[in-house]
Design a protein around this motif. Sequence first.
Motif, PDB file in Angstrom:
ATOM      1  N   THR A 250       0.786  -1.085  -0.067  1.00  0.00           N
ATOM      2  CA  THR A 250       0.032  -0.151   0.033  1.00  0.00           C
ATOM      3  C   THR A 250       0.775   1.284   0.023  1.00  0.00           C
ATOM      4  OG1 THR A 250      -0.215  -0.090   2.440  1.00  0.00           O
ATOM      5  CG2 THR A 250      -1.858  -1.245   1.233  1.00  0.00           C
ATOM      6  N   GLY A 251       2.139   1.123   0.371  1.00  0.00           N
ATOM      7  CA  GLY A 251       3.090   2.237   0.573  1.00  0.00           C
ATOM      8  C   GLY A 251       3.516   2.834  -0.751  1.00  0.00           C
ATOM      9  N   ILE A 252       3.291   1.722  -2.019  1.00  0.00           N
ATOM     10  CA  ILE A 252       3.810   2.234  -3.304  1.00  0.00           C
ATOM     11  C   ILE A 252       2.367   2.823  -3.685  1.00  0.00           C
ATOM     12  CG2 ILE A 252       4.170   1.318  -5.583  1.00  0.00           C
ATOM     13  CD1 ILE A 252       5.620  -1.226  -4.162  1.00  0.00           C
ATOM     14  N   LYS A 253       2.823   4.003  -4.556  1.00  0.00           N
ATOM     15  CA  LYS A 253       1.798   4.892  -5.164  1.00  0.00           C
ATOM     16  C   LYS A 253       1.997   4.922  -6.686  1.00  0.00           C
ATOM     17  CE  LYS A 253       0.177   6.133  -1.239  1.00  0.00           C
ATOM     18  NZ  LYS A 253      -1.377   5.525  -0.610  1.00  0.00           N
ATOM     19  N   ASN A 254       1.004   5.551  -7.363  1.00  0.00           N
ATOM     20  CA  ASN A 254       1.226   5.645  -8.941  1.00  0.00           C
ATOM     21  C   ASN A 254       2.304   6.752  -9.165  1.00  0.00           C
ATOM     22  OD1 ASN A 254      -1.643   5.456  -8.305  1.00  0.00           O
ATOM     23  ND2 ASN A 254      -1.368   4.520 -10.263  1.00  0.00           N
ATOM     24  N   ALA A 262      -1.865   0.081  -4.899  1.00  0.00           N
ATOM     25  CA  ALA A 262      -2.441  -1.175  -4.319  1.00  0.00           C
ATOM     26  C   ALA A 262      -3.837  -1.177  -5.123  1.00  0.00           C
ATOM     27  CB  ALA A 262      -2.431  -1.320  -2.909  1.00  0.00           C
ATOM     28  N   PRO A 263      -4.769  -0.323  -4.652  1.00  0.00           N
ATOM     29  CA  PRO A 263      -6.294  -0.468  -5.060  1.00  0.00           C
ATOM     30  C   PRO A 263      -6.247  -0.506  -6.511  1.00  0.00           C
ATOM     31  CG  PRO A 263      -6.083   1.158  -3.387  1.00  0.00           C
ATOM     32  CD  PRO A 263      -4.602   0.846  -3.915  1.00  0.00           C
ATOM     33  N   GLU A 311      -5.746   4.119   4.005  1.00  0.00           N
ATOM     34  CA  GLU A 311      -5.911   5.221   2.919  1.00  0.00           C
ATOM     35  C   GLU A 311      -6.362   4.121   1.711  1.00  0.00           C
ATOM     36  OE1 GLU A 311      -2.414   7.029   2.207  1.00  0.00           O
ATOM     37  OE2 GLU A 311      -2.552   8.317   4.127  1.00  0.00           O
ATOM     38  N   SER A 312      -5.821   3.104   1.450  1.00  0.00           N
ATOM     39  CA  SER A 312      -6.168   2.071   0.342  1.00  0.00           C
ATOM     40  C   SER A 312      -7.439   1.558   0.633  1.00  0.00           C
ATOM     41  CB  SER A 312      -5.156   0.631   0.465  1.00  0.00           C
ATOM     42  OG  SER A 312      -3.688   1.496   0.025  1.00  0.00           O
TER      43      SER A 312
END
Length: 388
Positions: A250-254, A262-263, A311-312
């Motif tokens: 989840t700590g990896i974003k776009n 992650a979503p 957040e995810s």
Amino acid sequence: MILIKNVELFNPKSMGKKSILTCFDKISYISKKINFPSNNFPTVEIIDGDDLIAIPGLIDLHIHINGAGGEGGFNNRTPELNLTNLTLNGITTCVGLLGTDGITRNMGGLIAKARALEKEGITTYCWTGCYSVPTRTLTDSVRGDIVLVDKIIGAGEIAVSDHRDSHPSEEDLIHLACETRIGGIISGKCGVLHMHLGDGKKGMTPLFDLIDKSDIPFENLLPTHLNRNSLVSKQALEYLKIGGFIDITTGIKNEGDTAQSAPELYSKILKENISPYHVTMSSDAGGSMPIFDDKGNLTKLTVGLPSTDMESIRECIKMGLSMEESIIPFTSSPAKFLKFEHKGSLLEGYDADLILLDKKLNIHTLISKGRIMVQNYKPVVYGTFENS
């Protein structure tokens, strides 16, 4: 005892309006209505759940509780996480681990931190080892650690396809997976080999080779960081379709050209009619998130945050996924995969780990092992050295 009255309950399935009674560290009763005798009955703390949503406490299986980092030198070592870093973000169970640095961070320190957090109020476990192979252990082997140390459930995070890994051979990985699996068989634990996937050219190829050339079941392997670039994201879908299990960070974003949130990756997986019970999500909180140039030089360093789990969940729901689909990778899926009995669901006899969310999906109350840790959006229990 705590009575949560008339709350909308997700188990993670929607169960409608229920009342939940906890006694000591367990959920003792769930019903539409719960009444008590008026005389000679022990004190019960009552929470009005009429405008709240109850979900299981989050299980984060990849979290650097005693810090990590160091890719940019000693001053880049990340700090330990405090109790409220976790409870304020919905985490009631976590699995701690080492990362790149298995020298200045060691298994003794990791186990000590896990025991400290357990004493302060949450449930903790650990992976043994670090990026390197042969990896760091407490006893003379990975198998020994899993069998003899109660906190240790498997090995990880073992790095592959990363310029920071020790380039383990095919035989090295098969041997390590076998040691981990046998340790799990002997001890009754999950015996999972938890693998860090980097940005290397091979991507998940070492994992496909391990499956193809050994008899290790999918249930003993869990690769992570699979939303970090387009190569491993594509391979992750292929791996899932042949029966594998994956963890998404989840700590990896776009960020960058090909990383996905992650979503975003999870939504694509569900559209392929793959079971959400083959997917877990974790934060990588406390771990350094370095960015290197094409020559391997460090250009940027950030730290993973535990807030990315909730957040995810909010982002999944915003994207149109149901509450059940959104919370499975943080609750019942990791509980089932890691063999955490009585975790990950809100059922009678299960551990009293639960979150009460408001209608905006903010954490109003968090209960861990039957104890209120967060109430009215604020911590009421602090770690030993935290300022209250």
